[in-house]
Design an enzyme around this catalytic site. Structure first.
Site, PDB file in Angstrom:
ATOM      1  N   SER A 266     137.081  98.445  -1.191  1.00 43.52           N
ATOM      2  CA  SER A 266     138.232  98.146  -0.331  1.00 43.52           C
ATOM      3  C   SER A 266     137.742  97.334   0.857  1.00 43.52           C
ATOM      4  O   SER A 266     136.551  97.385   1.202  1.00 43.52           O
ATOM      5  CB  SER A 266     138.866  99.454   0.161  1.00 43.52           C
ATOM      6  OG  SER A 266     139.796  99.219   1.205  1.00 43.52           O
TER       7      SER A 266
ATOM      8  N   TYR B  23     138.106 108.405   3.615  1.00 39.86           N
ATOM      9  CA  TYR B  23     138.387 107.312   2.684  1.00 39.86           C
ATOM     10  C   TYR B  23     137.572 106.079   3.025  1.00 39.86           C
ATOM     11  O   TYR B  23     136.914 105.491   2.146  1.00 39.86           O
ATOM     12  CB  TYR B  23     139.882 106.968   2.692  1.00 39.86           C
ATOM     13  CG  TYR B  23     140.194 105.769   1.839  1.00 39.86           C
ATOM     14  CD1 TYR B  23     140.204 105.873   0.457  1.00 39.86           C
ATOM     15  CD2 TYR B  23     140.438 104.518   2.405  1.00 39.86           C
ATOM     16  CE1 TYR B  23     140.459 104.764  -0.343  1.00 39.86           C
ATOM     17  CE2 TYR B  23     140.704 103.410   1.623  1.00 39.86           C
ATOM     18  CZ  TYR B  23     140.703 103.535   0.248  1.00 39.86           C
ATOM     19  OH  TYR B  23     140.935 102.436  -0.543  1.00 39.86           O
TER      20      TYR B  23
END
Length: 253
Positions: free
Chosen positions: A139, A152
């Site tokens: 990401s 995360y």
């Protein structure tokens, strides 16, 4: 005998889009996720539309035994692998101290531990293929700290670093790519309870576009789809980290 590409988390979002793109490109697939009904429906569509061999294995990568069972099934059936796409993952939004500890640990299991475990178990099978590849879905979060999504962001930083290291170790044998999308239109935001966060209000890229860019560039070590996402990564490199943390805190709120 087909040379398969295994895609984890293939029942929705980027994983489903990757499966559709690969099948259209002539790849035979192994699809895995927890939701077998969705996988079977997708597999049927891909077989009918593209005439590819598509196998389905239900697996819960949140369970350490699930990783072993998935790998053992592929090996026991003698399926040849040419590609591994570690896409399975999820996020969580909110202050670390107020979020369920079990969910944070489960996130590490799926986003980090399962990815490492599955890669290690299947690497010998991949290395027997011609021009094998691994895509690890990271990401743009991997490039910075992420207050209000602390675990995360940290998990994706691990995926990026791990992918870069493997890319160098396996150079000339297996290509390894970290696909680093930004906010994407999928179930991710809802599951992470982040759909109302400023990050997703700023706009999203379609999972189809992310998948297409990832596949087109899957021989590159780091792939950041989209101009805006590239600018976010570049801007993060020249912004003082203290300021970057404050910005991340605001957009994740």
């Amino acid at each position: 005998m087909p040379n398969y590409t295994l895609i984890t988390g293939a029942s929705s979002g980027i994983g489903e889009s990757l499966a559709r793109e690969y099948a259209e490109g002539g790849y035979d697939l192994i699809l895995t996720a927890r939701r077998t009904d969705r996988l079977e429906k997708l597999a049927g569509q891909l077989r009918e539309q593209h005439g590819r061999t598509v196998e389905v294995i239900s697996a819960d990568l949140g369970n350490p035994d699930g990783v072993a069972e998935l790998a053992d099934t592929i090996i026991a059936r003698g399926w040849a692998l040419m590609g591994l796409v570690n896409n399975a993952g999820f996020g969580d939004s909110g202050a670390f101290s107020k979020r369920p500890r079990e969910k944070q640990l489960a996130m590490i299991q799926v986003n980090v531990t399962a990815l490492v475990d599955l890669t290690h178990r299947l690497l010998p099978t991949l290395e027997r293929a011609q021009a094998p590849f691994i895509i690890n879905v990271a990401s743009v979060a991997a490039f910075q700290a992420g207050p209000n999504m602390a675990v995360y962001y940290a998990s994706k930083a691990f995926v990026l670093s791990f992918s870069e290291s493997l890319s160098e170790e396996l150079r000339g044998r297996v290509s390894v790519s970290a696909l680093c999308p930004g906010p994407t239109a999928s179930e991710f935001a809802e599951r992470a309870e982040a759909s109302k966060a400023n990050l997703f209000k700023m706009g999203t890229m379609s999972s189809q576009k992310v998948a297409a860019i990832g596949i087109k560039n899957h021989r590159n070590t780091i792939v950041v789809p989209g101009v805006r996402n590239k600018l976010m990564v570049w801007g993060g490199k020249i912004t003082p980290r203290a300021l970057l943390r404050r910005i991340a805190y605001r957009i994740n709120s």
